[in-house]
Design an enzyme around this catalytic site. Structure first.
Site: not given
Length: 471
Positions: A298, A327, A441
């Site tokens: 961000e 793994h 937003k």
């Protein structure tokens, strides 16, 4: 080759530097050649500090002075409530989770009260999935639960939705005493949550105006939850302050940990390393990788530079966990595209260990494990991964914590925040805004019917008419 701080945390950057097994590593001259640029970055950061844009460091001492007040409140509520629930998203959630997992028992909530020091269980509601939310409310007794609502603006749709639901439940279940079950952490002077808190009598803590969510863990945003759960936040702040002093006072990239980390990140980015992998080798640091991912993404993923030119910069953060992701991911890091730089985080001394039993009747091929410890095996796995990366000529470095305590975590948090700030200056971008997030937003406000966003709603609805769907 490494750099050791005055009080414990170390940075081993051998895997970034040129050597017999790492012919493509950086030369000292390249790293030190960044000094002029780093000095300019420091000057820019000092200007930001004066302007109140670097309050995550500027306010450390004043926040440290608030610790007794936070601890006093935390101790009071800890004796009254069985559960402490954080309602927040982004930095308001990831920071408290990271510190809780790093410093408390991994299965803290499952411990009986006496083994938790009779402190409340901690839940962090960092999303609005209705199933998860309802299932949490099913297991909580509202009369024995304290909810911490965290939003600086009071405009955070997710957090405010959670708050409205919780307040409604508390009003029904607790009657006139419902306000004693809510504590808010918000702006001191403005925002939608503040007047509600004042009218309804919620206890309040302040988010400093100049500190964004992803930089807010070392404020009441993170300190309150930690204190409620019995973490030594005084020691946490001491660690942060020691790191702050180290960074301010050290001169030169080879002495300053934030300049060193940012300088190496910048050089690797210039050489096409577009992915930054954060890989702790301790389960307690697993959520720290989530916190780092938000901080790095961000802050640094920006379309425009400070002059308004399109630059599209930023490394993509990837979270991993040793040894689990040896793994699942390391195959890609060793033999896939050479576009990654890795940071391991290791702990020199774990607070506990476990001996692997000897058993002569087991197959010969696993006899070597008997008598060794899980700690030794973990160290061996990490070292072997470093070796494999070095043989493949892949860049990597290591942050070493002397142990997993509040002091070391305070140091780590502030180091990564400072590194991000320096990297922002090297990339010539604003590391403290998030315009790409704001568009989403605003779109949410529009679709949910917030006044003033009618035009945006029409734009989104028009956009949504074009679809390609396979059914």
């Amino acid at each position: 080759m490494g750099n050791q701080g005055q009080l414990g945390l170390q940075i081993d950057y051998t895997g970034m530097m040129k050597g017999p097994q790492n012919p493509d590593g950086f030369r000292n001259e390249e790293l030190q050649g960044l000094q002029t640029k780093l000095d300019q970055a420091k000057t820019s950061l000092e200007i930001r500090w004066e302007a109140g844009q670097l309050d995550f460091t500027k306010l450390l001492i004043s926040i440290k002075e608030q610790v007794p007040e936070i601890v006093k409140y935390a101790d009071t509520v800890a004796s009254r409530f069985d559960n402490f629930v954080v309602l927040g998203i982004g930095g308001s959630a990831l920071g408290p989770l990271a510190v809780q997992q790093a410093l408390n028992h991994y299965y803290y909530n499952e411990l009986p009260p006496e083994k938790r020091g009779h402190r409340p269980r901690l839940y962090v509601v960092d999303n609005i999935d209705p199933v998860r939310f309802n299932e949490l409310m099913e297991i909580l007794d509202p009369k024995k639960t304290l909810f911490n609502v965290i939003s600086k603006s009071g405009n955070t749709s997710e957090t405010m939705a959670q708050f409205l639901i919780v307040r409604d439940i508390l009003r029904r279940e607790c009657g006139n005493s419902y306000s004693e079950h809510i504590v808010v952490t918000t702006d001191k002077e403005k925002g939608n949550l503040l007047p509600i808190a004042l009218v309804e009598g919620f206890h309040r803590f302040v988010i400093p105006a100049g500190i964004g969510g992803r930089f807010s863990e070392l404020t009441p945003v993170g300190l309150l939850a930690a204190a409620v759960c019995g973490i030594d936040i005084d020691l946490l702040m001491d660690g942060a302050l020691s790191m702050d002093h180290w960074i301010w006072e050290s001169k030169g990239v080879l002495a300053n940990p934030a300049q060193l980390r940012a300088g190496l990140a910048y050089l690797s980015w210039q050489k096409g390393k577009n992915i930054s992998v954060f890989m702790p080798y301790a389960d307690g640091l697993k959520t720290m990788a989530d916190w780092y991912a938000q901080l790095w993404a961000e802050s640094l993923g920006k379309r425009y530079d400070l002059q308004g030119r399109e630059v599209y910069v930023g490394q993509t953060p990837v979270k991993a966990l040793g040894v689990t992701d040896q793994h699942s991911q390391v195959q890609l890091y060793v033999e896939g595209p050479d576009d990654k730089v890795l940071t391991f985080v290791t702990v020199e001394k774990f607070k506990e260990t476990r001996i692997i039993p000897l058993d002569a009747e087991l197959p010969e091929d696993i006899h070597f494990l008997g008598g060794r410890t899980l700690e030794e095996l973990l160290y061996a796995e990490q070292k072997a991964t470093e070796y494999a990366l070095t043989l493949a000529n892949r860049q990597h470095q290591k942050i070493i914590l002397s142990n997993l305590d509040a002091y070391n975590i305070g140091q780590l948090l502030l180091l990564l925040e400072w590194e991000t700030a320096y990297m922002g200056e090297l990339l010539n971008i604003n590391a403290y805004d998030q315009p790409g997030v704001e568009e989403g937003k605003n779109g949410t406000y529009a679709l949910m019917g917030r006044k003033g966003y009618e035009k945006k709603k029409l734009e989104i609805e028009e956009f949504g008419k074009i679809k390609y769907t396979l059914k």
